[in-house]
Enzyme design. Structure first.
Site, PDB file in Angstrom:
ATOM      1  N   ILE A   1      10.956   4.173 -26.241  1.00 24.86           N
ATOM      2  CA  ILE A   1      10.571   2.770 -26.093  1.00 24.86           C
ATOM      3  C   ILE A   1       9.820   2.354 -27.343  1.00 24.86           C
ATOM      4  CG2 ILE A   1       8.392   3.238 -24.908  1.00 24.86           C
ATOM      5  CD1 ILE A   1       8.949   0.715 -23.213  1.00 24.86           C
TER       6      ILE A   1
ATOM      7  N   VAL B   1       7.731   7.373 -28.223  1.00 28.51           N
ATOM      8  CA  VAL B   1       7.344   6.024 -28.625  1.00 28.51           C
ATOM      9  C   VAL B   1       7.944   5.758 -30.004  1.00 28.51           C
ATOM     10  CG1 VAL B   1       5.455   4.444 -29.116  1.00 28.51           C
ATOM     11  CG2 VAL B   1       5.215   6.143 -27.296  1.00 28.51           C
ATOM     12  N   LYS B   2       8.659   4.643 -30.125  1.00 29.42           N
ATOM     13  CA  LYS B   2       9.328   4.310 -31.387  1.00 29.42           C
ATOM     14  C   LYS B   2       8.388   3.504 -32.289  1.00 29.42           C
ATOM     15  CE  LYS B   2      13.795   3.362 -31.531  1.00 29.42           C
ATOM     16  NZ  LYS B   2      15.110   2.712 -31.240  1.00 29.42           N
ATOM     17  N   ILE B   3       8.234   3.997 -33.513  1.00 27.64           N
ATOM     18  CA  ILE B   3       7.404   3.343 -34.526  1.00 27.64           C
ATOM     19  C   ILE B   3       8.263   3.182 -35.778  1.00 27.64           C
ATOM     20  CG2 ILE B   3       5.368   3.560 -36.000  1.00 27.64           C
ATOM     21  CD1 ILE B   3       4.068   5.213 -33.789  1.00 27.64           C
TER      22      ILE B   3
END
Length: 357
Positions: A104, A135-137
């Site tokens: 996400i 977690v997408k960064i």
């Protein structure tokens, strides 16, 4: 199990689905893809959720009574991601955390704000509450220190929007820095995972336009695969280094390359090009369902990528020698990537705003 996809999986490629929606979950579609098409992970992005929520009816009940748009988006998307994570948990357990993952993304509006990205990543991790979350960064300049900070907190990360080797090396350095921070804090390194999402088809779209303008159509369709070959070489170098060996001895996992944007955008190219030509051990290929089905039907496994970084560098040099400014092209791609996700995010906000009215 589809034979062609099983063969791809057996060749060392983890097959993830680049899509998620409430309908996929409630209809049993995602479960079926896991069961029959070797899918072992899921990626999402703002564009995917904008499309999912525009379908509307599946989310109406959950959003009823809410008034804050961003709160409603966070509730709807984290619910889908949590449910997908639960569905994939047996794969996560079986593979020691390498697969069975769901991603996400932090709001793309935060792409140039390090502190806000870290805070949002922590919030998403806490809300979803599943250890198989990524977690997408984005790999922007502001994203690099955020990646190190979030990894240092013990949160697994999918680094997105990577387009060139230089930025990719910064990403890998941030991951190792984060692991070193986590180790100093006494965290269990074996529980921290990461993938680095190298975008594929968008590279060919940008470079193809430039070589065509220079009258070098013979170079079309070569940049993206060459770029990935160079990336894999960098991965092999960094995760074969003494620096990583010291962390590996304490349980650390490599940050695997993930091939993203693998649906072909030029109809003259084979629809399985960015799957067949990107085969190596310890990589992920996240595909839209259309590409997944195409490979299941007629995909072939091409030559393996290991040891081909030199070939990739030779192709990129040829493109540079033809007059293409690759640094400029890659920066354009990064800027456009962030902007496209911001546009999708605003579409998502507007869709939810109408639903709450």
């Amino acid at each position: 199990m589809t034979d062609r996809l099983k063969a791809l999986s057996d060749a060392g490629v983890s097959i993830w689905l680049d899509d998620l929606s409430r309908d996929r979950l409630t209809s049993g579609n995602l479960a079926e893809l896991i069961e029959t098409k070797s899918v072992v992970g899921v990626t999402t992005n703002p564009t995917i959720f904008a499309a999912a929520l525009s379908d509307g009816d599946s989310y109406a009940g959950q959003l009823q009574g809410l008034t804050d748009v961003d709160e409603a988006i966070r509730l709807a998307t984290t619910t889908d991601v949590r449910d997908a994570a639960d569905l994939l948990k047996p794969i996560y357990d079986r593979t020691g955390g390498f697969d069975g993952r769901v991603s996400i993304e932090v709001s793309p509006e935060l792409a140039h704000d390090t502190d806000a990205t870290v805070a949002e990543a922590q919030k998403l991790y806490d809300i979803v509450g599943r250890e198989n979350l990524l977690v997408k960064i984005p790999a922007t300049k502001a994203g690099i220190p955020a990646i190190a900070e979030v990894i240092g907190r013990g949160i697994s990360v999918n680094v997105t929007l990577i387009f060139n080797e230089d930025r990719y090396r910064e990403v890998m350095d941030a991951y190792l820095t984060g692991l070193e921070t986590a180790d100093a804090a006494g965290r269990d390194l074996s529980s921290i995972h990461s993938v680095a999402s190298f975008f594929i088809s968008r590279v060919d779209v940008e470079i193809d336009a430039r070589v065509t303008a220079l009258g070098r159509e013979d170079l079309k369709g070569k940049a993206a695969i060459a770029n990935a070959q160079v990336a894999l070489g960098a991965f092999e170098e960094v995760f074969g280094s003494e620096r990583f060996a010291a962390l590996k001895a304490k349980g650390a996992n490599p940050q695997r390359p993930l091939w993203a944007s693998t649906g072909t955008k030029d109809p003259s190219y084979p629809d399985t090009l960015y799957v067949s030509e990107l085969v190596a051990s310890n990589v992920v290929n996240t595909m839209p369902e259309k590409t997944l089905n195409a490979f299941a039907d007629h995909g072939d496994i091409g030559p393996r990528m290991e040891g081909t970084a030199g070939d990739g560098r030779a192709v990129l040099k040829e493109i540079t020698d033809a007059g293409v400014d690759l640094d400029d092209a890659f920066q354009v791609l990064e800027d456009e990537g962030v902007e496209k996700f911001i546009v999708s995010w605003k579409e998502l906000q507007e869709t939810v705003r109408r639903a709450l009215a």
